[in-house]
Design an enzyme around this catalytic site. Sequence first.
Site, PDB file in Angstrom:
ATOM      1  N   TYR A  28      -2.619 -13.103   2.914  1.00  0.00           N
ATOM      2  CA  TYR A  28      -1.755 -14.222   2.526  1.00  0.00           C
ATOM      3  C   TYR A  28      -1.798 -15.364   3.537  1.00  0.00           C
ATOM      4  O   TYR A  28      -1.312 -16.465   3.237  1.00  0.00           O
ATOM      5  CB  TYR A  28      -0.295 -13.750   2.376  1.00  0.00           C
ATOM      6  CG  TYR A  28      -0.029 -13.035   1.079  1.00  0.00           C
ATOM      7  CD1 TYR A  28      -0.642 -11.824   0.789  1.00  0.00           C
ATOM      8  CD2 TYR A  28       0.845 -13.571   0.142  1.00  0.00           C
ATOM      9  CE1 TYR A  28      -0.392 -11.160  -0.406  1.00  0.00           C
ATOM     10  CE2 TYR A  28       1.096 -12.915  -1.060  1.00  0.00           C
ATOM     11  CZ  TYR A  28       0.479 -11.717  -1.326  1.00  0.00           C
ATOM     12  OH  TYR A  28       0.732 -11.075  -2.508  1.00  0.00           O
TER      13      TYR A  28
ATOM     14  N   LYS B 185      -5.582   1.200   3.874  1.00  0.00           N
ATOM     15  CA  LYS B 185      -6.878   1.594   3.305  1.00  0.00           C
ATOM     16  C   LYS B 185      -7.831   1.697   4.501  1.00  0.00           C
ATOM     17  O   LYS B 185      -8.812   0.956   4.602  1.00  0.00           O
ATOM     18  CB  LYS B 185      -7.313   0.521   2.272  1.00  0.00           C
ATOM     19  CG  LYS B 185      -8.578   0.821   1.496  1.00  0.00           C
ATOM     20  CD  LYS B 185      -8.399   1.837   0.388  1.00  0.00           C
ATOM     21  CE  LYS B 185      -9.763   2.159  -0.228  1.00  0.00           C
ATOM     22  NZ  LYS B 185      -9.697   3.240  -1.225  1.00  0.00           N
TER      23      LYS B 185
ATOM     24  N   ASP C 286      -4.622   3.678  -2.628  1.00  0.00           N
ATOM     25  CA  ASP C 286      -4.962   4.137  -3.985  1.00  0.00           C
ATOM     26  C   ASP C 286      -4.247   5.453  -4.289  1.00  0.00           C
ATOM     27  O   ASP C 286      -3.660   5.629  -5.364  1.00  0.00           O
ATOM     28  CB  ASP C 286      -6.493   4.241  -4.202  1.00  0.00           C
ATOM     29  CG  ASP C 286      -7.257   4.887  -3.059  1.00  0.00           C
ATOM     30  OD1 ASP C 286      -6.643   5.171  -2.006  1.00  0.00           O
ATOM     31  OD2 ASP C 286      -8.478   5.109  -3.204  1.00  0.00           O
TER      32      ASP C 286
ATOM     33  N   ASP D  29       2.762  -6.152  -1.957  1.00  0.00           N
ATOM     34  CA  ASP D  29       2.998  -6.916  -3.183  1.00  0.00           C
ATOM     35  C   ASP D  29       2.712  -6.047  -4.405  1.00  0.00           C
ATOM     36  O   ASP D  29       3.534  -5.931  -5.318  1.00  0.00           O
ATOM     37  CB  ASP D  29       2.099  -8.161  -3.184  1.00  0.00           C
ATOM     38  CG  ASP D  29       2.208  -8.923  -4.499  1.00  0.00           C
ATOM     39  OD1 ASP D  29       3.345  -9.161  -4.946  1.00  0.00           O
ATOM     40  OD2 ASP D  29       1.155  -9.246  -5.086  1.00  0.00           O
TER      41      ASP D  29
ATOM     42  N   ASP E  18       5.565  -4.015  -7.370  1.00  0.00           N
ATOM     43  CA  ASP E  18       5.656  -4.158  -8.830  1.00  0.00           C
ATOM     44  C   ASP E  18       5.614  -2.761  -9.460  1.00  0.00           C
ATOM     45  O   ASP E  18       6.362  -2.462 -10.401  1.00  0.00           O
ATOM     46  CB  ASP E  18       4.503  -5.013  -9.396  1.00  0.00           C
ATOM     47  CG  ASP E  18       4.888  -6.490  -9.577  1.00  0.00           C
ATOM     48  OD1 ASP E  18       5.791  -6.961  -8.845  1.00  0.00           O
ATOM     49  OD2 ASP E  18       4.286  -7.168 -10.434  1.00  0.00           O
TER      50      ASP E  18
HETATM   51  C1  IPM Z   1       6.142 -11.642  -4.867  1.00  0.00           C
HETATM   52  C2  IPM Z   1       5.216 -12.619  -5.545  1.00  0.00           C
HETATM   53  C3  IPM Z   1       4.599 -13.548  -4.517  1.00  0.00           C
HETATM   54  C4  IPM Z   1       3.799 -12.687  -3.561  1.00  0.00           C
HETATM   55  C5  IPM Z   1       3.715 -14.681  -5.052  1.00  0.00           C
HETATM   56  C6  IPM Z   1       4.368 -15.445  -6.164  1.00  0.00           C
HETATM   57  C7  IPM Z   1       3.315 -15.612  -3.938  1.00  0.00           C
HETATM   58  O1  IPM Z   1       4.254 -11.960  -6.279  1.00  0.00           O
HETATM   59  O2  IPM Z   1       7.114 -12.090  -4.226  1.00  0.00           O
HETATM   60  O3  IPM Z   1       5.937 -10.442  -4.996  1.00  0.00           O
HETATM   61  O4  IPM Z   1       2.641 -12.359  -3.833  1.00  0.00           O
HETATM   62  O5  IPM Z   1       4.350 -12.339  -2.517  1.00  0.00           O
HETATM   63 MN    MN Z   2       4.568  -9.806  -6.382  1.00  0.00          MN
END
Ligand code: IPM
Ligand code: MN
Length: 326
Positions: free
Chosen positions: A121, A171, A204, A228, A232
């Site tokens: 990032y 990793k 993984d 990140d 999710d």
């Molecule tokens: C998150 C989002 C951000 C990230 C993006 C929108 C920059 O996906 O906060 O998880 O990747 O950190």
């Molecule tokens: Mn995200």
Amino acid sequence: MTHRIGIIGGDGIGPEVIAEGLKVIGAAGVSLETVDYDLGGARYGRDQTVLPNEIIDEWRDLDALYLGAVGTPEVPPGLIERGLLLKMRFALDLYVNLRPFTYAENNIDFCVVRENTEGSYAGEGGVLRQGTKNEIATQGSVNTRMGVERCIRFAFDLAASRRGHLTLVHKTNVLTFAGDLWERTFNEVAEEYPQVETAYNHVDAACIYFVQTPNQYDVIVTDNLFGDILTDLGGAISGGIGMAASANLNPSRTGPSMFEPVHGSAPDIAGQGIANPTAAILSGAMMLDFLGENDAANRIKEVCADPKVQVQGTEAIGDAIAERVS
Ligand code: IPM
Ligand code: MN
Ligand code: NAD
């Protein structure tokens, strides 16, 4: 005591879910003085403003920032995400992205500590001969001993205050340069925490364990990109992405920290009043915790865990939670 909070509703479902978060915080009896910032893809579409440095300077005097989500399909990818969200995280040195997951049904109770200022990032890289058949694009990953160590120390402290278990996810079998720095730092800091049991998973394999045996985790520490992606997935296994909260912390408190849901602006459901505001509400509870409003924060977290509040509709969920916290 009134807390001064910068509000960035942002794009898509962002303003819809932040409205419910503010409603619930008010119902919990915490008084906020809010300052609204109209920023995000929609604002950019009107006057090309992304995030002027003067606004960041204004934010330095706030107690916290509360953000919905930013990014719209109309604006080229990365422009708002990098120019606003990552600029915030970097400029305010929000080096820990703390993302907790609890879901009794799946026996889930763990936190991801995501490094939030480095890795892929950081923006290292560039292009050459763009648009030609000889074009080159590089995008490196920046890992500093200081950046990795401060994040790992935060994770050890957190694990020591919970069930005393910390897993490093990386990793190391492929990313041998960055992985080696992370692993050595982790093992060195571990010596100072004999009360914390440690483990290591390749990222993984961690995806398998998230789905099949998530109860093996207490605290996870990992780099920016892995964190990140894993968070999710963490949302998906813990009742849905609409439940996943996060805090972007400056643990040394030299400036405001920022609180936002894990999810994005969800353009596919924006404007329909159907987004789940629980992630934003729980991010608000994390903000209250950080501001020392622990009673209100705990009440909100307790109510959000009650399946009865998961009714249909953004406002209806906000109302159901607000009613029970007051
Ligand atoms: C998150 C989002 C951000 C990230 C993006 C929108 C920059 O996906 O906060 O998880 O990747 O950190
Ligand atoms: Mn995200
Ligand atoms: P997203 O998280 O916005 O949506 C992914 C999926 O989850 C969609 O199907 C969406 O409908 C669903 N979803 C998300 N939040 C929900 C909620 N509260 N309730 C119910 N369903 C929900 O991810 P995306 O579609 O990849 O990204 C959309 C935009 O948001 C992009 O511009 C992206 O860069 C941006 N983004 C911003 C942030 C942020 O501001 N922190 C975080 C992630 C993505």
